[in-house]
Write an enzyme that holds these catalytic residues in place. Sequence first.
Site, PDB file in Angstrom:
ATOM      1  N   ALA A  77       0.863  -1.180   0.000  1.00 46.13           N
ATOM      2  CA  ALA A  77       0.000   0.000   0.000  1.00 46.13           C
ATOM      3  C   ALA A  77       0.900   1.231   0.000  1.00 46.13           C
ATOM      4  CB  ALA A  77      -0.890  -0.011   1.233  1.00 46.13           C
ATOM      5  N   GLY A 122       0.551  -5.013   0.790  1.00 47.64           N
ATOM      6  CA  GLY A 122      -0.607  -5.119  -0.108  1.00 47.64           C
ATOM      7  C   GLY A 122      -0.260  -5.777  -1.428  1.00 47.64           C
ATOM      8  N   GLU A 135      -0.517  -9.314  -0.716  1.00 45.70           N
ATOM      9  CA  GLU A 135      -1.940  -9.626  -0.524  1.00 45.70           C
ATOM     10  C   GLU A 135      -2.689  -9.685  -1.855  1.00 45.70           C
ATOM     11  OE1 GLU A 135      -2.076  -6.431   2.429  1.00 45.70           O
ATOM     12  OE2 GLU A 135      -3.172  -7.800   3.726  1.00 45.70           O
ATOM     13  N   GLU A 147       4.204  -5.183   7.430  1.00 44.48           N
ATOM     14  CA  GLU A 147       3.393  -4.121   8.053  1.00 44.48           C
ATOM     15  C   GLU A 147       3.791  -3.826   9.487  1.00 44.48           C
ATOM     16  OE1 GLU A 147       2.192  -6.539   6.154  1.00 44.48           O
ATOM     17  OE2 GLU A 147       0.788  -5.697   4.710  1.00 44.48           O
TER      18      GLU A 147
END
Length: 260
Positions: free
Chosen positions: A66, A111, A114, A134
């Site tokens: 992200a 992300g 993911e 993270e």
Amino acid sequence: MEYQTLLVEKKAGYTIITLNRPDKLNALNALLLLELAEAAGSVRNDDSTHALIVTGSGTKAFAAGADIAELHEQNAETGAEFARRGQQIFSNIEHIGKPVIAAVNGFALGGGCELALACHVRFCSMNAKFGQPEVNLGIIPGYGGTQRLTRLVGAAKAAELILSGNIIDAQTAASIGLVNSIHTSEELLPFAEKFAQTVAGKAPIAIRAALSAILAAGQTAADAGMETEARHFGVVCGTEDFAEGTAAFLEKRAAVFTGK
Ligand code: COA
């Protein structure tokens, strides 16, 4: 349609979506996620596309997570919704009804990892690196990583990765079942395209049913999953493609599927 953060290339039978912010290692900002949702929606509705490849532009990254600049703006009020939005987009990709192939050419972190996890198969380059770092930022995976990684590699391996933030190489990722196979950088996309062509040549209703039953395995108890399989089996037995596929075998010829 023109996108600012994606390249979308339609090929015969399949589509390639390339995350295209190479100067930011294809980090997933809000615009990219919005465009990804739109592009995936177009793939879902396109009856001439039977498979989707997701990859990253450049040789360094699939996606480095992200966008941390945007993450930095989140707070206790906005955080849950921020996660839900990403979760929904990835879940829609996972349930697109067509095979989704991640061609991971470099970093797949946070992300990015993911997103690869939401794809149905993952092929990667030798220089690929995977991780859920993270915790280094004081957060946890928020786009489905705690759930999909745990289901894919088991709780202990998922905990090792998520709690340490460690980044693993392609070989290690393959050894725990996080990627299907490893390729040279040059061979990665051609291999993914060959796989896309293979699955695009099958009966689409059977492919959709198989994907739905496979996804049910991760979400339901075994009995319910068996029932889902039986129900889908019944549906495909009523298709023209089933009649054609079995007749073609018996007549020793190649099947011609129509998607009906
Ligand atoms: N969000 C926003 N920008 C990112 C980013 C992210 N997740 N990952 C990389 N970038 C940007 C960098 O800020 C840099 O931008 P700049 O040139 O404007 O300064 C550019 O992409 C290149 O990254 P850089 O860090 O210089 O490359 P590197 O080769 O030294 O390191 C990584 C590569 C992947 C190890 C490093 O970029 C990194 O740790 N990224 C964050 C990974 C992460 O924590 N992801 C999870 C987010 S939840």
